[in-house]
Design a protein around this motif. Structure first.
Motif, short mmCIF file in Angstrom:
data_model
loop_
_atom_site.label_atom_id
_atom_site.label_comp_id
_atom_site.label_asym_id
_atom_site.label_seq_id
_atom_site.Cartn_x
_atom_site.Cartn_y
_atom_site.Cartn_z
N ASP A 1 4.61 1.08 2.26
CA ASP A 1 3.33 1.96 1.89
C ASP A 1 3.48 2.43 0.70
OD1 ASP A 1 1.07 0.66 4.02
OD2 ASP A 1 1.72 2.46 5.12
N VAL A 2 3.84 3.38 0.48
CA VAL A 2 5.02 3.54 -0.59
C VAL A 2 4.65 2.52 -1.82
CG1 VAL A 2 6.81 5.74 -1.57
CG2 VAL A 2 5.14 6.43 0.55
N LYS A 3 5.68 1.57 -1.70
CA LYS A 3 6.09 1.20 -2.16
C LYS A 3 5.02 0.05 -2.74
CE LYS A 3 11.26 0.34 -0.56
NZ LYS A 3 12.73 -0.28 -0.53
N VAL A 4 4.41 -0.13 -1.35
CA VAL A 4 2.68 -0.91 -1.79
C VAL A 4 2.03 -0.38 -3.18
CG1 VAL A 4 0.81 -2.03 -1.60
CG2 VAL A 4 2.96 -2.16 0.32
N THR B 1 6.21 -1.63 -6.07
CA THR B 1 8.06 -2.43 -6.01
C THR B 1 8.11 -2.97 -4.77
OG1 THR B 1 8.57 -0.18 -4.86
CG2 THR B 1 8.37 0.07 -7.73
N LEU B 2 7.30 -3.54 -3.87
CA LEU B 2 7.50 -3.77 -2.90
C LEU B 2 7.94 -5.09 -3.00
CD1 LEU B 2 7.17 -3.62 0.38
CD2 LEU B 2 5.07 -5.69 0.17
N GLU B 3 9.40 -6.13 -2.10
CA GLU B 3 10.53 -6.84 -2.87
C GLU B 3 9.50 -7.92 -1.97
OE1 GLU B 3 13.90 -5.53 -0.75
OE2 GLU B 3 14.08 -4.26 -2.34
N GLU C 1 6.49 -8.79 6.18
CA GLU C 1 7.60 -7.42 7.31
C GLU C 1 6.50 -6.26 7.60
OE1 GLU C 1 11.04 -4.24 7.36
OE2 GLU C 1 11.00 -5.14 5.50
N LEU C 2 5.37 -5.86 6.87
CA LEU C 2 4.60 -4.53 6.17
C LEU C 2 3.50 -5.64 8.16
CD1 LEU C 2 3.48 -2.32 5.82
CD2 LEU C 2 2.25 -2.88 4.26
N HIS C 3 3.19 -6.38 7.89
CA HIS C 3 2.39 -7.11 8.91
C HIS C 3 3.09 -6.93 10.43
CE1 HIS C 3 0.27 -10.30 11.12
NE2 HIS C 3 -0.61 -9.69 10.94
N ASP C 4 4.07 -7.58 9.91
CA ASP C 4 4.43 -7.15 11.63
C ASP C 4 5.24 -6.26 12.18
OD1 ASP C 4 4.86 -11.01 11.58
OD2 ASP C 4 7.39 -10.42 10.75
N LEU C 5 5.12 -4.85 11.18
CA LEU C 5 5.50 -3.28 12.04
C LEU C 5 4.33 -3.00 12.21
CD1 LEU C 5 7.13 -2.62 9.10
CD2 LEU C 5 8.11 -2.64 11.59
#
Length: 203
Positions: free
Chosen positions: A51-54, A58-60, A66-70
């Motif tokens: 969430d911080v990267k979003v 800077t989200l790769e 991966e965020l959805h799967d988590l």
């Protein structure tokens, strides 16, 4: 060497199957149920970092997947943890019972004893026993609420003052215009103000 009859062989097979099922269940528990809180904490930390990267843009690539799967994994782990905790609570309740049951039943028993009527003093004698006490209480209230028959005073022979026919007719006749004028002229000019605060003298 062991020899089994028909029923004995079936029991042996069933025992082996149950042993295998127990081993599988233990393995499944170790893989999925142990350290659930730690797994949930790790997934939460990973979601927070993504969430911080979003927020910092800077989200790769592949990070959204991966965020959805988590998120899906966190929901599944939370449901599993809730189900296990509920099952544990039911097991504890069945094994230990409600901690307040003894205290509750003690209070109810004490209240039942304090409310119990052991004996009654009625008409200078003591009434004891469940059935006699019930009958005495029933007769007591029956005598209080039973309808009594008595001589009530009547108004048949009483003489009341009444108006004559002429006087009664005067009460319902129409008012005359002169009577209305006289009633208005007799009003004091500075009394009885109306809803607007004005009286006869100022109107």
């Amino acid at each position: 060497m062991e020899v089994f009859s028909g029923g004995g062989w079936g029991g042996f097979v069933l025992k082996e199957k149950l042993r295998l099922i127990k081993g599988r269940l233990r393995w499944w528990h170790q893989q999925h149920s142990q350290n659930l809180e730690r797994k949930i904490s790790q997934v939460n930390e990973r979601i927070k970092s993504l969430d911080v990267k979003v927020e910092q843009l800077t989200l790769e690539e592949g990070g959204e997947v991966e965020l959805h799967d988590l998120s899906v994994e966190l929901l599944s782990l939370s449901k599993l943890n809730s189900s296990i905790q509920w099952q544990k609570s039911r097991v504890n309740w069945l094994r230990e019972g409600d901690a307040k049951s003894k205290s509750f039943h003690g209070v109810m028993a004490s209240r039942r004893r304090s409310n119990a009527i052991i004996a009654l003093a009625m008409n200078n004698h003591i009434v004891e026993g469940v059935a006699p006490i019930k009958e005495a209480i029933f007769q007591h209230f029956l005598s209080h609420f039973r309808a009594t028959v008595g001589n009530h005073p009547k108004i048949d022979n009483l003489a009341f003052k009444s108006l004559s026919v002429e006087a009664g007719a005067d009460l319902v006749k129409q008012f005359q215009l002169e009577e209305l004028k006289q009633a208005v002229w007799d009003c004091d000019s500075y009394k009885s103000p109306g809803p607007d605060g004005l009286n006869f003298g100022t109107s």
